[in-house]
Design an enzyme around this catalytic site. Structure first.
Site, PDB file in Angstrom:
ATOM      1  CD  GLU A   1      -4.070  -6.047   2.783  1.00  0.00           C
ATOM      2  OE1 GLU A   1      -4.985  -5.376   3.565  1.00  0.00           O
ATOM      3  OE2 GLU A   1      -3.119  -5.893   2.850  1.00  0.00           O
TER       4      GLU A   1
ATOM      5  CD  GLU B   1      -3.101  -0.805   2.282  1.00  0.00           C
ATOM      6  OE1 GLU B   1      -2.717  -0.245   3.386  1.00  0.00           O
ATOM      7  OE2 GLU B   1      -4.293  -1.324   1.933  1.00  0.00           O
TER       8      GLU B   1
HETATM    9  C1  GAL Z   1      -4.532  -2.844   5.179  1.00  0.00           C
HETATM   10  C2  GAL Z   1      -2.739  -3.285   5.288  1.00  0.00           C
HETATM   11  C3  GAL Z   1      -2.754  -4.772   6.127  1.00  0.00           C
HETATM   12  C4  GAL Z   1      -3.587  -4.279   7.328  1.00  0.00           C
HETATM   13  C5  GAL Z   1      -4.878  -3.973   6.919  1.00  0.00           C
HETATM   14  C6  GAL Z   1      -5.795  -3.831   7.983  1.00  0.00           C
HETATM   15  O1  GAL Z   1      -4.269  -1.473   4.644  1.00  0.00           O
HETATM   16  O2  GAL Z   1      -2.200  -3.259   4.014  1.00  0.00           O
HETATM   17  O3  GAL Z   1      -1.413  -4.924   6.328  1.00  0.00           O
HETATM   18  O4  GAL Z   1      -2.988  -3.624   8.154  1.00  0.00           O
HETATM   19  O5  GAL Z   1      -4.880  -2.761   6.368  1.00  0.00           O
HETATM   20  O6  GAL Z   1      -6.007  -4.899   8.964  1.00  0.00           O
END
Ligand code: GAL
Length: 850
Positions: free
Chosen positions: A264, A195
């Site tokens: 994600e 990110e």
């Molecule tokens: C995303 C990040 C993850 C984790 C998630 C929240 O932005 O890439 O590593 O932090 O948020 O759980």
């Protein structure tokens, strides 16, 4: 006009050239090895050995469970329909000191990857090495901050050198173990950075240069498999930019020769101490995934599929809880979270039935109403798959598609693998729901106690004028740092007569602070995840002569996110001021302070088998209770059975727990959850504040005790309590299923029926079935509720509605009670006939497992 056409042709040619180049890169990087596989991509999907795939993936972070749990977690991921396991690589776990590497036990990355291969799944390795992940310092080792001239995650020489060194170390290790797909291993994808896009936007030119550098560095490592950069719109070719979020259907990659990937898909959200516990309804998660797939998505990774536990001091922060359950399909303890796990499993089967059409054709989108659409994948070899969506959050829709009517619940998508039969709807949960229980294993613990000392100014300690930043001193070797000073009070001070005590004011950058005056706890203050800063402002009890002021400053996890989070401070930075003496205000900030890192008990290793016998413990009726800074120890035998275990810490305040010397993590049940936990509907856009639980209760009261950390007999449990608590309230509990529920509509789509019809086993549509299944070793002991008709409420709180078939219980009593699992068809005859013809009916049932 001609000009535009020519330009367009030129563009297409360029894209083709790029594609050929890309394929060459992949092919060339395979030369020189015993090639057994290849991974490439195009605008549709990732291809493995030349075959495009719809890939379903799930995050399991290896150090958040134990190696003994890994095979079962991986197996359950496979059974749940996943193809890929995704993990970050946790730099600070692997390189605790510069150049000293650690790959054992929970950090045995190679073992984890080999187990995934054994199970026949692929791996997406997010090397980072920045992880974020609510992990201490975002995965960076704390020593990295003290490399001269360093600045994290930007165009900075020392940082880039360290990042490249670690990334190369990991890639070489993977190559040496032959773990890349091109070498016959399971790794099909990698990730560099995490990110970085939003950060680059914030810092500008040096950020852009860093992105270019990171991409080139990664690609130059010649892994033979593609790299991704998530949330990075300008990811340089051939790196694929991917999406993270609760929904990603709107996303498209930055080049049309790259596939649409979701790295994600947040299955829930993390818990912070002091925060309510977020959950995400399975119907909405399934909807978001179906919406992504219908709009050309070909790779979905659930973040998290198993969240697990932030053992030890690995929780990021500040204030990230020890549980990283995440409301994931596998719960913190590794058990299936039903209905989420099962509902996603059904979704995955439905998607896989569509795979040939999805990877071989582009969708035609047809409007079926104001909020309704069909996405049709017509594959010339004869296959056709369709997704019918109803984006209206409030109302059912009846749509006509290919001359047939379909009824679609609000905020849902129906999947038709043959463009005709609905096999799955995201809002119709066919799998069971399980309610879990935490049952005490009987007897309590017999405790011994030891009171840690309240440190005070002493010449052996490190002493200086003024206040120092906490991390600078502790280097995170402990949560605790003592700040100590003396205050002289004249015997004629007015407050000694008036009784109006002076007020001490302490400003701290966080995260928690206990103030001791002459060895007595005067008060405790702490910040929160949103605002870690704190102020202590209270009258204190001073006496004539010398007074000892001892401030115990506590870090609760180092930050893992934000611009240059490495520069964020912790600890008492001042000012520290005393008001109400005859002189008015006395500033203590710049006087002499002495410092001690860690508690006495930590220095003596009271948490370990050896260290715990180094002091005299108090026993029997003298064991301290409600006493700050107290160590407790006990011995216990492992409970029988194989249910996961946890400690219920609700009678305690704040501290840490160890079993046989291994750290279970920080506990803090005294920090209750803020916020409002009103009921939430699956329909409508989800965010991390929408569906919350535990308001007004401890954010976390159960702390996972891995079975593999226990011996059959004589286990050492050590608890360090900061605030004062009642150790006799601590219990060891077993997690198991309390009851199982099913909620099935008559004529609800069923994959099983579709598959039976497709294989010619049955000719006409069958009724759906309710499946109930307790844990292995359990039996259904009774039916708590059963109603075929129009029952109301959810699992655990069902009620009869206006229409109820009077024999609803009979079938379940007959077919289920006494069994470990059972299946009951949802047809009116089974329940003694249709109780209300022409009304849409459903069955709701709850069975108790014991
Ligand atoms: C995303 C990040 C993850 C984790 C998630 C929240 O932005 O890439 O590593 O932090 O948020 O759980």
């Amino acid at each position: 006009m001609m000009d535009i056409v020519l330009k367009k042709q030129g563009f297409v040619k360029m894209q083709k050239l790029k594609l050929i180049n890309l394929m060459l890169v992949v092919i060339l990087s395979n030369w020189g090895c015993l090639c057994t596989g290849s991974v490439s991509y195009d605008h549709k999907a990732i291809s493995i050995n030349g075959q495009r795939k719809i890939l379903l993936s799930g995050s399991i972070h290896y150090p958040r469970s134990t190696p003994e749990m890994w095979p079962d977690l991986i197996q359950k991921a496979k059974e749940g329909g996943l193809d890929v396991i995704q993990t970050y690589v946790f730099w600070n776990g692997h390189e605790p000191q510069p150049g000293q590497y650690y790959f054992e036990d929970r950090y045995d990355l190679v073992k984890f990857i080999k187990l995934i291969k054994q199970a026949g799944l692929y791996v997406h390795l997010r090397v980072g090495p920045y992880a974020c992940a609510e992990w201490n310092f975002g995965g960076f080792p704390v020593w990295l901050k003290y490399v001269p001239g360093i600045s994290f995650r930007t165009d900075n020489g020392p940082f880039k050198a360290a990042m490249e060194k670690f990334t190369r170390h990991i890639v070489n290790m993977m190559k040496a173990e032959r773990l890349y797909e091109t070498q016959g291993g399971p790794i099909i994808l990698s990730q560099i950075e995490n990110e970085y896009g939003p950060m680059e936007y914030e810092i500008g030119a040096p950020g852009r240069a860093y992105t270019q550098w990171a991409a080139k560095m990664a690609v130059g490592l010649g892994t033979g498999v593609p790299w991704v950069m998530c949330k990075q719109d300008d990811a340089p070719d051939p790196i694929i930019n991917t999406c993270n979020g609760f929904y990603c259907d709107y996303f498209s990659p930055n080049k049309n020769f790259k596939p649409k990937m979701w790295t994600e898909a947040w299955t829930g959200w993390f818990t912070e101490f002091g925060g309510a516990v977020p959950y995400r309804p399975a119907e909405d998660l399934a909807y978001s995934v179906a919406k992504f797939i219908q709009s050309r998505g070909s790779f979905v990774n659930y973040y998290m599929y198993h969240g697990g536990t932030n053992f030890g001091r690995t929780a990021g922060g500040p204030f990230i809880a020890t549980s990283y359950d995440y409301d994931a399909p596998l719960d913190e303890f590794g058990l299936k979270r039903e209905a989420k796990w099962g509902h996603l499993k059904d979704l995955h089967r439905a998607i896989k039935l569509c795979e040939p059409a999805l990877v071989n054709s582009d969708p035609t989108i047809i409007n079926l109403g104001n909020y309704q659409k069909a996405y049709v994948y017509n594959y010339k070899a004869g296959g056709c798959a369709a997704f019918l969506s109803n984006n209206n959050r409030a109302a059912y829709a009846t749509v006509n598609f290919r001359n047939q009517n379909y009824n679609i619940p609000p905020w849902s998508i129906s999947i038709l693998p043959d463009c005709k039969n609905t096999v799955f709807n995201t809002a119709r949960v066919g799998s069971q729901t399980s309610l879990m229980q935490m049952k005490s294993d009987g007897g309590g613990f017999v405790w011994q106690s030891f009171i840690d000392q309240t440190e005070s100014y002493d010449d052996n300690a490190y002493t200086t004028h003024g206040l120092l930043e906490q991390l600078n001193i502790t280097r995170d070797s402990s949560d605790y740092l003592w700040y100590m000073t003396d205050v002289k009070v004249g015997s004629n001070e007015g407050f000694l007569r008036s009784g109006k005590w002076p007020t001490l004011t302490v400003f701290s950058a966080g995260h928690a602070l206990h103030v001791f005056i002459n060895g007595q706890l005067a008060g405790t203050v702490y910040g929160s995840q949103k605002n870690p800063k704190l102020t202590f402002n209270q009258p204190i009890n001073l006496r004539p002569g010398l007074n000892k002021i001892s401030l115990l400053s506590i870090a609760v996890g180092l930050p893992n996110i934000g611009p240059h989070f490495e520069t964020w401070n912790a600890g008492v930075l001042g000012p520290v001021t005393l008001y109400g003496l005859d002189e008015g205000k006395r500033d203590l900030t710049w006087q002499k302070w002495s410092y001690k890192v860690g508690l006495k008990g930590e220095i003596l290793s009271l948490n370990s088998l050896m260290g715990s016998s180094s002091v005299e413990w108090i026993q029997g009726s003298l064991v301290s209770q409600k006493q700050p800074l107290t160590w407790y120890k006990t011995n216990f035998n492992a409970p029988g059975g194989n249910e996961p275990l946890a400690l219920d810490m609700s009678s305690m305040g704040k501290g840490q727990i160890w079993i046989n010397g291994q750290s279970i993590g920080r506990y803090w049940p005294a920090y209750t959850a803020r916020g409002s936990c009103s009921t939430c509907s699956y329909a409508g856009y989800f965010d991390e504040n929408k569906c919350l639980s535990n308001c007004g209760e401890a954010s976390q009261k159960w702390y996972h005790v891995p079975r593999s950390w226990l011996k059959p007999r004589g286990n050492l449990l050590v608890v360090f309590e900061e605030l004062g608590g009642n150790p006799y309230g601590i219990t060891l509990v077993k997690r198991s299923i309390y009851s199982v529920c099913a909620d099935i509509y008559e004529w609800q789509p069923s994959l099983m029926n579709y598959e039976m019809q497709a294989s010619g086993k049955v000719s006409k549509p069958l009724r759906p079935k309710a499946h109930l299944s307790c844990s292995p070793g359990q039996k259904i002991s009774s039916i708590k509720f059963a109603s075929f008709g129009t029952p109301l409420g959810g699992c655990g709180s069902y009620q009869e509605g206006g229409c109820h078939a009077h024999n609803s219980y009979d079938a379940f009593n007959k077919l289920c009670v006494g069994q470990n699992s059972c299946t009951v068809p949802v047809t009116p005859e089974i329940f003694g006939g249709d109780p209300c013809p022409k009304v849409m009916k459903k069955l709701s049932v709850e069975a108790i497992c014991s």
